[in-house]
Scaffold this motif. Structure first.
Motif, PDB file in Angstrom:
ATOM      1  N   VAL A   1       0.891  -1.123  -0.126  1.00  0.00           N
ATOM      2  CA  VAL A   1       0.009   0.006   0.113  1.00  0.00           C
ATOM      3  C   VAL A   1       0.956   1.368  -0.073  1.00  0.00           C
TER       4      VAL A   1
ATOM      5  N   CYS B   1      -2.832   6.235  -0.007  1.00  0.00           N
ATOM      6  CA  CYS B   1      -3.937   5.841   0.716  1.00  0.00           C
ATOM      7  C   CYS B   1      -4.716   6.928   1.575  1.00  0.00           C
ATOM      8  N   ILE B   2      -6.070   6.997   1.347  1.00  0.00           N
ATOM      9  CA  ILE B   2      -6.905   7.934   2.015  1.00  0.00           C
ATOM     10  C   ILE B   2      -7.692   7.282   3.012  1.00  0.00           C
ATOM     11  N   GLY B   3      -7.489   6.118   3.332  1.00  0.00           N
ATOM     12  CA  GLY B   3      -8.296   5.375   4.445  1.00  0.00           C
ATOM     13  C   GLY B   3      -9.736   5.066   4.549  1.00  0.00           C
ATOM     14  N   CYS B   4      -9.945   4.937   3.204  1.00  0.00           N
ATOM     15  CA  CYS B   4     -11.467   4.623   2.937  1.00  0.00           C
ATOM     16  C   CYS B   4     -12.184   3.257   3.324  1.00  0.00           C
ATOM     17  N   ARG B   5     -11.102   2.444   3.715  1.00  0.00           N
ATOM     18  CA  ARG B   5     -11.460   1.305   4.582  1.00  0.00           C
ATOM     19  C   ARG B   5     -12.049   0.060   3.287  1.00  0.00           C
ATOM     20  N   ALA B   6     -12.180   0.497   2.026  1.00  0.00           N
ATOM     21  CA  ALA B   6     -12.873  -0.391   1.316  1.00  0.00           C
ATOM     22  C   ALA B   6     -11.976  -1.902   1.159  1.00  0.00           C
ATOM     23  N   CYS B   7     -10.549  -1.736   0.918  1.00  0.00           N
ATOM     24  CA  CYS B   7      -9.712  -2.929   0.878  1.00  0.00           C
ATOM     25  C   CYS B   7      -9.963  -3.834   2.169  1.00  0.00           C
TER      26      CYS B   7
ATOM     27  N   ILE C   1      -6.788  -1.312   8.539  1.00  0.00           N
ATOM     28  CA  ILE C   1      -6.457   0.200   8.702  1.00  0.00           C
ATOM     29  C   ILE C   1      -5.862   0.313   9.996  1.00  0.00           C
TER      30      ILE C   1
ATOM     31  N   ALA D   1      -4.153   2.093   5.393  1.00  0.00           N
ATOM     32  CA  ALA D   1      -4.415   0.632   5.240  1.00  0.00           C
ATOM     33  C   ALA D   1      -2.905   0.141   5.191  1.00  0.00           C
TER      34      ALA D   1
ATOM     35  N   CYS E   1      -9.634   0.199  -5.140  1.00  0.00           N
ATOM     36  CA  CYS E   1      -9.007   1.022  -4.449  1.00  0.00           C
ATOM     37  C   CYS E   1      -9.268   2.514  -5.135  1.00  0.00           C
ATOM     38  N   PRO E   2      -9.932   3.373  -4.720  1.00  0.00           N
ATOM     39  CA  PRO E   2     -10.242   4.621  -5.298  1.00  0.00           C
ATOM     40  C   PRO E   2      -9.134   5.501  -5.577  1.00  0.00           C
ATOM     41  N   VAL E   3      -7.907   5.356  -5.045  1.00  0.00           N
ATOM     42  CA  VAL E   3      -6.897   6.011  -5.440  1.00  0.00           C
ATOM     43  C   VAL E   3      -5.607   5.238  -5.864  1.00  0.00           C
TER      44      VAL E   3
ATOM     45  N   ALA F   1      -3.982   3.030  -4.755  1.00  0.00           N
ATOM     46  CA  ALA F   1      -2.848   2.830  -3.665  1.00  0.00           C
ATOM     47  C   ALA F   1      -2.232   1.554  -3.361  1.00  0.00           C
ATOM     48  N   ILE F   2      -2.974   0.596  -3.957  1.00  0.00           N
ATOM     49  CA  ILE F   2      -2.625  -0.737  -3.667  1.00  0.00           C
ATOM     50  C   ILE F   2      -2.093  -1.409  -5.143  1.00  0.00           C
TER      51      ILE F   2
HETATM   52  S1  SF4 Z   1      -9.023   0.825  -0.600  1.00  0.00           S
HETATM   53 FE1  SF4 Z   1      -7.216   2.216  -1.100  1.00  0.00          FE
HETATM   54  S2  SF4 Z   1      -7.610   4.216  -0.265  1.00  0.00           S
HETATM   55 FE2  SF4 Z   1      -8.919   2.723   0.596  1.00  0.00          FE
HETATM   56  S3  SF4 Z   1      -8.132   2.315   2.563  1.00  0.00           S
HETATM   57 FE3  SF4 Z   1      -7.766   0.566   1.133  1.00  0.00          FE
HETATM   58  S4  SF4 Z   1      -5.635   1.236   0.271  1.00  0.00           S
HETATM   59 FE4  SF4 Z   1      -6.569   3.107   1.307  1.00  0.00          FE
END
Ligand code: SF4
Length: 371
Positions: free
Chosen positions: A6, A10-16, A26, A32, A54-56, A58-59
């Motif tokens: 990661v 990462c913006i910490g949206c928790r989706a992953c 997280i 994350a 992941c919206p940005v 980051a993964i």
């Molecule tokens: S999905 Fe992407 S942005 Fe969202 S918490 Fe996971 S790594 Fe971070």
């Protein structure tokens, strides 16, 4: 099996973590991290899905294990450098042992972790170094790198540090500190802030590895003796800086403003005076110039100067002269005393106590309350 990472995007949206909760988590900073690299096809598929949603973006996946993966963490890796680089590993360590919660204390993190490695951590926590390294490298996906170098890494010991023990050439402080699980944080901090030419003497049933590491890292001299218990004397050999005359540094004195106190500030001021070290001072801010208090403190070796800043605002700078106490007595312990009095009749007795060099040398006033 792919290995994931990661990035700082990462913006910490928790989706992953929702999609692949066995692998992503997280942390306390809402970022994350890989709790665990995928260990089977099902987990790998979930990690792929997390990467896709992941919206940005980051993964990502490590492309080449040899060149793309970070270096393996080994027994000699410095704890602070490692955690600065991989902050997500703090939580992994805490999960391994609650003793790693000390890393959440900024003072310890900047002293202890700065000089300690994972071999030291294993000794302090009672975990095996292999377990710590295995867990951390598994987290980073660098286990295969670790396996190539591990046999040498786990041989690092504290012997090198013990070799640095020197003869005691400094005049030791008469106070002895007991090192145990309850005092360790306090003593690590005390050691790390030893002023030039100051020393600290510690008794411990266990070898105080953490203190030795700090002392070694700060280039302090130390002596270790092992009889029934360990006796460690640590000394800061740096030269003392020449201090300016006290009136030129009085603005740095701690300010004690008693103007808004609704009760008699006598005990507060006396306690402050008692805890003030030689050649140091404090500023008393009062609505008037308190001549009786000035006279009392002058008997405790304080000199003063007064500045009137406004009609009802007096700043009295108190400076404690360097004590002429005879320190030939090598008593090693001070008795703690609590003085409480419900009547001002006790003032003269308390003053006698505070003025007596002999008593001050043997008694540590933990609490002073007169009301
Ligand atoms: S999905 Fe992407 S942005 Fe969202 S918490 Fe996971 S790594 Fe971070």
């Amino acid at each position: 099996m792919k290995k994931y990472k990661v990035s700082e995007e990462c913006i910490g949206c928790r989706a992953c973590a929702e999609v692949a909760g066995d692998n992503f988590e997280i942390n306390d900073n809402n970022i994350a991290y890989l709790k665990m690299q995928p260990g089977n096809e099902d987990e790998e598929a979930k990690c792929e899905e997390a990467m896709d949603i992941c919206p940005v973006e980051a993964i990502s996946v490590y492309k080449n294990e040899e060149t793309d993966l970070p270096d393996a963490i080994v027994a000699g890796s410095n704890i602070k450098a490692t955690l600065d680089k991989h902050p997500e590993l703090k939580q992994v360590l805490i999960n391994l042992s609650p003793m790693f919660k000390r890393m959440q204390n900024p003072a310890l993190y900047n002293t202890l972790a700065r000089f300690a490695n994972f071999n030291d951590a294993a000794k302090v926590t009672g975990l095996s170094v292999c377990e710590i390294l295995h867990t951390l490298n598994h987290q980073l996906g660098t286990e295969s790198k670790l396996l190539k170098i591990m046999p040498e890494c786990i041989k690092i010991t504290h012997d090198e540090i013990e070799d640095e023990s020197t003869e005691i050439t400094w005049k030791e402080s008469p106070e002895l500190y007991i090192y145990n699980n309850n005092t360790i944080e306090d003593l690590v901090e005390k050691t790390s802030i030893l002023s030039p030419q100051e020393n600290i003497v510690i008794i411990s049933t266990e070898k105080p590895d953490e203190l030795l590491k700090v002392a070694n890292g700060l280039n302090f001299n130390f002596n270790i003796e092992k009889n029934r218990e360990y006796r460690v004397s640590i000394f800061n050999p740096a030269e003392k800086e020449e201090l300016l005359p006290w009136k030129e540094r009085k603005e740095d004195f701690e300010v004690l403003d008693v103007r808004k106190m609704t009760t008699d500030p006598f005990d507060v001021i006396l306690k402050k005076a008692y805890s003030t070290e030689d050649d140091n001072g404090f500023v008393l801010v009062q609505r008037f110039e308190p001549h009786p208090m000035i006279n009392m403190l002058s008997e405790m070796d304080f000199e003063h100067m007064t500045e009137q800043k406004a009609a009802t605002e007096f700043w009295i700078y108190f400076h404690k002269k360097v004590s002429k106490i005879d320190d030939s007595d090598t008593s090693t312990t001070k008795v703690n005393a609590v003085i409480q009095s419900a009547t001002p009749v006790a003032y003269p007795v308390i003053m006698r106590l505070l003025q007596s060099d002999k008593i001050r040398k043997h008694i540590n006033i933990k609490e002073l309350k007169v009301w």
